[in-house]
Design an enzyme around this catalytic site. Structure first.
Site, PDB file in Angstrom:
ATOM      1  N   ARG A 139       0.814  -1.196   0.000  1.00  0.00           N
ATOM      2  CA  ARG A 139       0.000   0.000   0.000  1.00  0.00           C
ATOM      3  C   ARG A 139       0.866   1.272   0.000  1.00  0.00           C
ATOM      4  O   ARG A 139       1.831   1.366  -0.729  1.00  0.00           O
ATOM      5  CB  ARG A 139      -0.992  -0.051   1.159  1.00  0.00           C
ATOM      6  N   SER A 140       0.570   2.232   0.865  1.00  0.00           N
ATOM      7  CA  SER A 140       1.272   3.521   0.771  1.00  0.00           C
ATOM      8  C   SER A 140       2.720   3.485   1.227  1.00  0.00           C
ATOM      9  O   SER A 140       3.429   4.480   1.066  1.00  0.00           O
ATOM     10  CB  SER A 140       0.513   4.598   1.542  1.00  0.00           C
ATOM     11  N   ALA A 141       3.172   2.372   1.777  1.00  0.00           N
ATOM     12  CA  ALA A 141       4.605   2.244   2.021  1.00  0.00           C
ATOM     13  C   ALA A 141       5.370   2.278   0.695  1.00  0.00           C
ATOM     14  O   ALA A 141       6.592   2.450   0.679  1.00  0.00           O
ATOM     15  CB  ALA A 141       4.916   0.956   2.787  1.00  0.00           C
ATOM     16  N   THR A 142       4.646   2.142  -0.421  1.00  0.00           N
ATOM     17  CA  THR A 142       5.238   2.299  -1.755  1.00  0.00           C
ATOM     18  C   THR A 142       5.790   3.707  -1.957  1.00  0.00           C
ATOM     19  O   THR A 142       6.750   3.902  -2.723  1.00  0.00           O
ATOM     20  CB  THR A 142       4.165   2.036  -2.836  1.00  0.00           C
ATOM     21  N   LYS A 143       5.186   4.695  -1.306  1.00  0.00           N
ATOM     22  CA  LYS A 143       5.553   6.086  -1.580  1.00  0.00           C
ATOM     23  C   LYS A 143       7.018   6.381  -1.253  1.00  0.00           C
ATOM     24  O   LYS A 143       7.641   7.234  -1.898  1.00  0.00           O
ATOM     25  CB  LYS A 143       4.639   7.027  -0.796  1.00  0.00           C
TER      26      LYS A 143
END
Length: 412
Positions: free
Chosen positions: A85-89
């Site tokens: 999820r937003s740990a991709t950012k």
């Protein structure tokens, strides 16, 4: 560090949960906390890796790879990858930073310098650094995209180029939950002629030997687990225990007209994150797939060289590291409602995003995953879970692991 590692294959509590991997001497409390996540904090399948001074000191995994299969037919294996999820950012932010470091992208230039169509509707003064710090005023779309449009690589950037910002860019910040990915993706494509996922694979993941993708290849799809919501355990009864009020963000999310709801519903209906087509999409905001080991190694490499079977170079020179960690946004977040802190592409340690020390920077994934670096302690941290709980930036499972790690560092 010279500490020997040893394997652990334990079973915890009444529900059987195999935990496998290695811990260095002195880091046993982290292992115990990882086990207790299964017995006390509702975890069903997860992995954790910690690097210290470029070397792994904790590397653990356990539970089931598919959160929506209560039979546990498929156990989490050493090479299981999961959507984060937003740990991709955080990994996505490395691409514009490395381009800047190499003189190919100016963070203080208007986005329109690279992407002329973006200048429309009063966005000619939006700077590249505004995109990274969630200050562009574009956290929501005028009209949500379908899941197919969200992953086609065209519809998101086109919509953002056409619409007006929701506030004067650079004057406030609000978490760009989905739009961050389309903004960064198109910027990198215009600056390099390559997609962000392709550039990351060639220039970061490949040289470091990372099992981490922004766009999971078909040949790796069989390794992916499945994420699903799981209930968080109720706190133990205690005399005089107060029931905490629900966070303001939860109330804002329920309001269909709120900016919070609109930002998170930029794709409507919500995409199936277990769909191989979604995992394959290069969506730098939320569709990264990898291991906890790869996330920890990535963050360790931001601050220094990493060691192991595939030695890797330091990614950020000191000036780039300082740039990434310098506070760009702080205070009330127009989307998350609470007070947040952002550097350039990374969340910074604070009440809304607690990490190891005030020097930490990284990014959580909604529902549990978390990865960060702490240059003062020499730490790269990666935690990935299959079971999504109702958390945005501060999940109790990685927080328990961080507390245990902090204790190890104090006594080590």
């Amino acid at each position: 560090m010279g500490a020997e590692t040893r394997s652990t294959n334990g079973r915890s509590g009444s529900a059987v949960t195999d935990v496998q991997g290695t811990v260095a001497t002195g880091y046993e409390p982290v292992l115990h906390a990882f086990r207790r996540n299964f017995t006390e904090r509702g975890d069903v399948g997860a992995a954790l890796t910690v690097y210290r001074d470029g070397r792994p000191v904790v590397d653990l995994w356990g539970g089931r790879a598919e959160a929506d299969d209560p039979t546990g037919a498929r156990a989490w294996a050493r090479d299981t990858v999961q959507i984060v999820r937003s740990a991709t950012k955080g990994p996505a932010a490395a691409v514009p930073h490395l381009l800047h470091q190499r003189g190919r992208l100016d963070l203080d230039a208007p986005v329109g310098t690279y992407w002329p169509e973006f200048k429309a509707n009063g966005k000619d003064r939006v700077l590249v650094r505004h995109l990274l710090a969630h200050r562009a005023g574009l956290p929501a779309l005028d009209a949500p995209l379908t899941p197919a449009q969200a992953r086609d690589g065209v519809s998101g950037p086109r919509a953002l180029a056409a619409q007006a910002p929701l506030w004067e860019p650079g004057t406030a910040h609000g978490y760009h939950a989905h739009t961050y990915g389309w903004l960064l993706g198109e910027l990198v494509a215009r600056a390099t002629g390559q997609s962000l996922g392709t550039w990351f694979a060639r220039e970061v993941a490949g040289p470091l030997g990372l099992d981490l993708w922004i766009g999971l290849p078909g040949a790796e799809q069989h390794r992916a687990g499945r994420i699903a919501p799981v209930p968080a355990p109720e706190p133990p009864p205690s005399a005089g225990l107060r029931v905490r009020p629900k966070p303001a963000v939860a109330d804002a999310y329920r309001d269909r007209d709120s900016l919070t709801r609109r930002a998170f519903a930029a794709v409507d209906p919500a995409p199936d994150e277990n769909d191989p087509a979604y995992r394959a999409a290069e969506h730098p905001a939320s569709a990264g797939v990898g291991t906890a080991r790869a996330l920890a190694r990535f963050y360790a490499a931001l601050t220094g060289p990493v060691h192991g079977p595939v030695p890797g170079p330091r990614l950020y020179v000191p000036a780039t590291l300082a740039l990434a960690r310098t506070e760009e946004s702080a205070g009330p977040d127009r989307v998350l409602v609470v007070r947040t802190r952002f550097g350039s592409g990374y969340m910074l340690h604070g009440p809304a995003s607690p990490m190891l020390t005030p020097a930490s920077f990284g990014h959580p994934g909604r529902g549990g995953s978390l990865a960060f670096a702490d240059p003062e302690e020499g730490i790269g941290f990666g935690y990935v879970t299959a079971g999504l709980q109702q958390s945005l930036t501060s999940d109790p499972r990685p927080q328990a692991l961080i507390r245990a790690l902090r204790g190890c560092l104090r006594t080590g």
